[in-house]
Motif scaffolding. Structure first.
Motif, PDB file in Angstrom:
ATOM      1  N   MET A 398       0.838  -1.194   0.000  1.00 47.36           N
ATOM      2  CA  MET A 398       0.000   0.000   0.000  1.00 47.36           C
ATOM      3  C   MET A 398       0.880   1.255   0.000  1.00 47.36           C
ATOM      4  SD  MET A 398      -3.198  -0.883   2.531  1.00 47.36           S
ATOM      5  CE  MET A 398      -2.151  -1.108   3.960  1.00 47.36           C
ATOM      6  N   GLU A 400       0.604   5.832  -0.852  1.00 48.14           N
ATOM      7  CA  GLU A 400      -0.261   6.972  -1.163  1.00 48.14           C
ATOM      8  C   GLU A 400       0.575   8.065  -1.797  1.00 48.14           C
ATOM      9  OE1 GLU A 400      -3.628   9.834   0.966  1.00 48.14           O
ATOM     10  OE2 GLU A 400      -2.533   8.344   2.137  1.00 48.14           O
ATOM     11  N   THR A 407      -5.610   5.380  -0.828  1.00 51.43           N
ATOM     12  CA  THR A 407      -4.440   4.502  -0.859  1.00 51.43           C
ATOM     13  C   THR A 407      -4.408   3.693  -2.149  1.00 51.43           C
ATOM     14  OG1 THR A 407      -4.508   4.323   1.549  1.00 51.43           O
ATOM     15  CG2 THR A 407      -3.229   2.676   0.386  1.00 51.43           C
ATOM     16  N   ASN A 409      -2.441   0.455  -4.426  1.00 51.69           N
ATOM     17  CA  ASN A 409      -1.819  -0.847  -4.185  1.00 51.69           C
ATOM     18  C   ASN A 409      -0.832  -1.191  -5.294  1.00 51.69           C
ATOM     19  OD1 ASN A 409      -3.173  -1.597  -1.761  1.00 51.69           O
ATOM     20  ND2 ASN A 409      -5.004  -2.062  -2.954  1.00 51.69           N
TER      21      ASN A 409
END
Length: 730
Positions: A398, A400, A407, A409
């Motif tokens: 994860m 950001e 978020t 992936n």
């Protein structure tokens, strides 16, 4: 804010303010482009000069979360360690600006780039370099050349320069160039894989298509890497390079009036002791040649150090710390001249190879029995152990981004580790360094276009066990074979090769599969990865001050030749792969008629739960198009679950009955539990026959009265939501 310079560039506008903020820095720039605002500063330590022969330059690119109206996530509500993107951006700026500094510049220099406001469509890596270069150009450091960046994308076959981030997401190409008004300094390129969709009329029954019966077509999807061939890449480079050069001319004209007066700084005097150079040439050239035959860096360094000690033992007047350093430089200069002259004049390299010859390669796959997949790739004295681990969507990394909504992936990871013992250094293993992050990112860019993980998570870890030139390219080769050793489909076979060049005036030589010595003493470091047909990723740093596209084209084709040679060896190894069947997870993808999804799920999910428990698998079904994905610890369970689902699909549907209270039906006892029995009704629906409803007499044990598979006549007593209560019919 008052802006001194406003420029309308290719697909982008930039406004610069000089000297309005950060006035105590040697140079500063406030850059605004769209809603993005960046401050870049340059500061030098005028009181210190490092003694070693290297440029003490540090670049930091820092994103502030308030720039996008965010508060940092996690326990600590302030920015902490840099993200991967920040570190990689810092490296790009460093590699682009480092060639500008004059030889002998030894003052510690800090370039800081801070993002104060962020536009979701801005290319931060382009703007970061442009801002840092502007701050350096107007500073009081004697650097009078502008460096900038241009990114190129290809959307629907059309070349777009300086694309927005939305356009880049839809592109099949990501090309980043940096350079001056007339010299190309750095290239970073990658292809972006995509799904190639073809729609055809249904000619006859086909296996597992996505079918649209309303229009009588089948939709076929095939993953493609979008690798770019050499001629097309040169054509794109030509167009992009012209814009890059013209942009720098605009910058220099616009920024010129805002340059500060140059601060007089003393450069390190780095003059060779000619007496020592001649002495080494006349008396110890053969010793240097012997040292070069020991190709490992540690062995070569030891041999040259011993040579220096022997010379001092025979020349006692040189037994002084300063003179010993001069002797070290003299030996290094003779060594460099010997290596380059041998390549340019004799067309032979220090280890005896021809210019286009690749070192011997050996490959061992799945040598780690408890790992999902592994490959030990050895090329000359470079060795990478690449280990693959498969996981599900929850195992993704994860992260950001500054302008991301929520978020994100990352489900394909390549991690590269470079321990000191790989080059014979007695150093402990510490945290991940910038170089390790950069090499892992290059390998990821090379491999990512050829894989379609479709929800899976894959982590590749490259442990460099020995290094003498281009361990990142060994990571690419080993990474591809680790993917195949895990039985993961790939759209192309991809290999990587490191290229170099030695140049002296009009004379030059292009080298394939360079080793550490040639990287150190050469003029170009050029890594290219791809298939036999095209390039998936490329990284180039040019030391000699630019390269012509004609020479680059020659280097690209020589790299293609070497890459093809490596791929042939890799394909032979691929045929001998033995899977770790007891350890390797298995995944199966297929399609079903969406109309049968209800039967597969079953009443209240009963059927699909039974399949999951029986075969020890995970099942994902797309209700819209009938796409089924089964993942399990072994192939037997996955194939068993697939066969079970296909049996359900191929069994004619039972027409649903509208049951009513009081209705009497024939049923079959499917499962006995302590509190009763589940009875399957004629259309496959289950009902519960409670223990109290089995008989007028008291029943202590259901199995005393009923058995699984027994046919019974039951009556519908009541409905409780989707549940049916039954009683024995008289």
């Amino acid at each position: 804010m008052k802006y001194d310079v406003e420029l309308n560039l290719e697909n982008r506008e930039e406004a610069y303010s000089f000297g309005y903020v950060a006035k105590q820095a040697n140079g500063s720039t406030w850059l605004k482009s769209g809603k993005t605002v960046i401050l870049a500063t340059v500061v030098i330590d005028e009181t210190e000069v490092v003694k070693d022969d290297f440029l003490p330059l540090t670049v930091q690119y820092i994103e502030k979360t308030y720039a996008a109206g965010k508060i940092p996530g996690g326990f600590f509500k302030r920015e902490t360690k840099p993200s991967d993107f920040e570190t990689l951006t810092s490296r790009i700026v460093d590699r682009s600006l480092r060639p500008l500094f004059p030889k002998g510049f030894g003052h510690p220099t800090q370039i800081t780039i801070m993002v104060f406001s962020a536009d979701s469509e801005s290319d931060m890596q382009v703007l970061a370099l442009n801002a840092a270069s502007a701050a350096l150009y107007v500073s009081d450091i004697d650097i009078n050349r502008s460096v900038s960046a241009v990114r190129a994308a290809k959307v629907d076959g059309e070349l777009i320069l300086n694309p927005t981030l939305t356009q880049l997401k839809n592109s099949t190409l990501d090309l980043y160039l940096s350079g001056t008004t007339e010299e190309l300094l750095m290239i970073e390129m990658r292809s972006i894989g995509s799904e190639n969709i073809e729609v055809e009329e249904i000619p006859e029954p086909v296996l597992d298509p996505i079918m649209d019966p309303s229009i009588g077509t089948i939709v076929l999807s095939q993953h493609v890497s979008n690798a770019m061939n050499e001629d097309e890449l040169i054509e794109v480079l030509d167009k992009t390079e012209k814009v890059l050069f013209a942009t720098n001319v605009e910058y220099e004209v616009a920024f010129g009036p805002y340059q500060k007066d140059i601060k007089p700084l003393e450069l390190k005097a780095h003059q060779l002791n000619n007496e020592m150079v001649e002495y080494v040439k006349e008396n110890h050239l053969s010793d240097i040649e012997d040292a070069l035959s020991q190709m490992a860096k540690s062995e070569r360094s030891t041999a040259l150090r011993e040579l220096r000690k022997n010379i001092i033992a025979s020349k006692e007047e040189w037994a002084d710390v300063e003179l010993e350093l001069e002797l070290k430089d003299a030996i290094e200069a003779v060594k460099r001249e010997f290596v380059r002259a041998q390549i340019l004049n004799e067309r032979v390299r220090a280890d005896g190879r021809a210019l286009n010859e690749v070192r011997p390669i050996s490959i061992d796959t799945n040598i780690l029995p408890a790992a999902h997949a592994s490959c030990l790739f050895t090329r000359g004295q470079t060795q990478a152990l690449v280990v693959l681990t498969m996981g599900g969507p929850k195992d993704a990394q994860m992260f950001e981004g500054l302008t991301d909504e929520g978020t994100q992936n990352e489900n394909f990871m390549v991690h590269y580790n470079f321990p000191g013992f790989s080059v014979g250094e007695a150093s402990p293993i510490m945290g991940t360094k910038r170089r390790e992050l950069g090499h892992g990112n290059l390998a990821k860019r090379a491999l990512e276009p050829i894989v379609n993980l479709d929800g899976q998570t894959v982590r590749l870890v490259s442990e460099i066990l020995e290094s003498n030139g281009s361990s990142s390219m060994a990571t690419v080769c080993g990474g591809y074979l680790a993917l195949r050793a895990a039985d993961i489909d790939t759209s192309d076979t991809v290999a990587g090769i490191a290229m170099g060049m030695v140049s002296d005036g009009d004379k030059y030589a292009i080298l394939s599969d360079i080793m550490g010595l040639e990287d150190h003493d050469g003029d170009m470091d050029f890594k290219v990865t791809g298939s036999k047909e095209g390039i998936t990723a490329m990284q180039m740093d040019i030391k000699l001050g630019g390269i012509s596209l004609d020479v680059l084209k020659e280097a690209l084709y020589q790299a293609k030749e070497g890459r093809s040679h490596i791929i042939d060896i890799m394909l032979e190894a691929e045929e001998k792969i033995e899977f770790n069947d007891g350890v390797l997870p298995s995944t199966e993808h297929f399609h079903i008629d969406p109309g049968f999804i209800g039967e597969i799920i079953g009443q209240a999910g009963k059927t699909i739960r039974e399949i999951i428990e029986k075969f020890e698998v995970a099942i994902d079904i797309d209700k819209k198009d009938g796409k089924v994905k089964i993942t399990g610890k072994n192939k037997e369970g996955v194939y068993g679950a697939k066969a079970h689902i296909e049996k359900i699909v191929n069994t004619p549907k039972k027409e649903k009955i509208k049951y009513e209270v009081g209705g009497v039906y024939d049923g079959v006892v499917k499962r006995i539990v302590d509190f009763g029995a589940f009875v399957e009704l004629p259309d496959g629906t289950d009902g519960l026959l409670h223990i109290s409803k089995i008989s007028k007499e008291r029943v202590d044990n259901v199995k005393d009265v009923l058995s699984e598979g027994q046919k019974v006549k039951v009556e519908i007593l009541e409905f409780k939501g989707n549940k049916i209560s039954l009683g024995m019919a008289e």
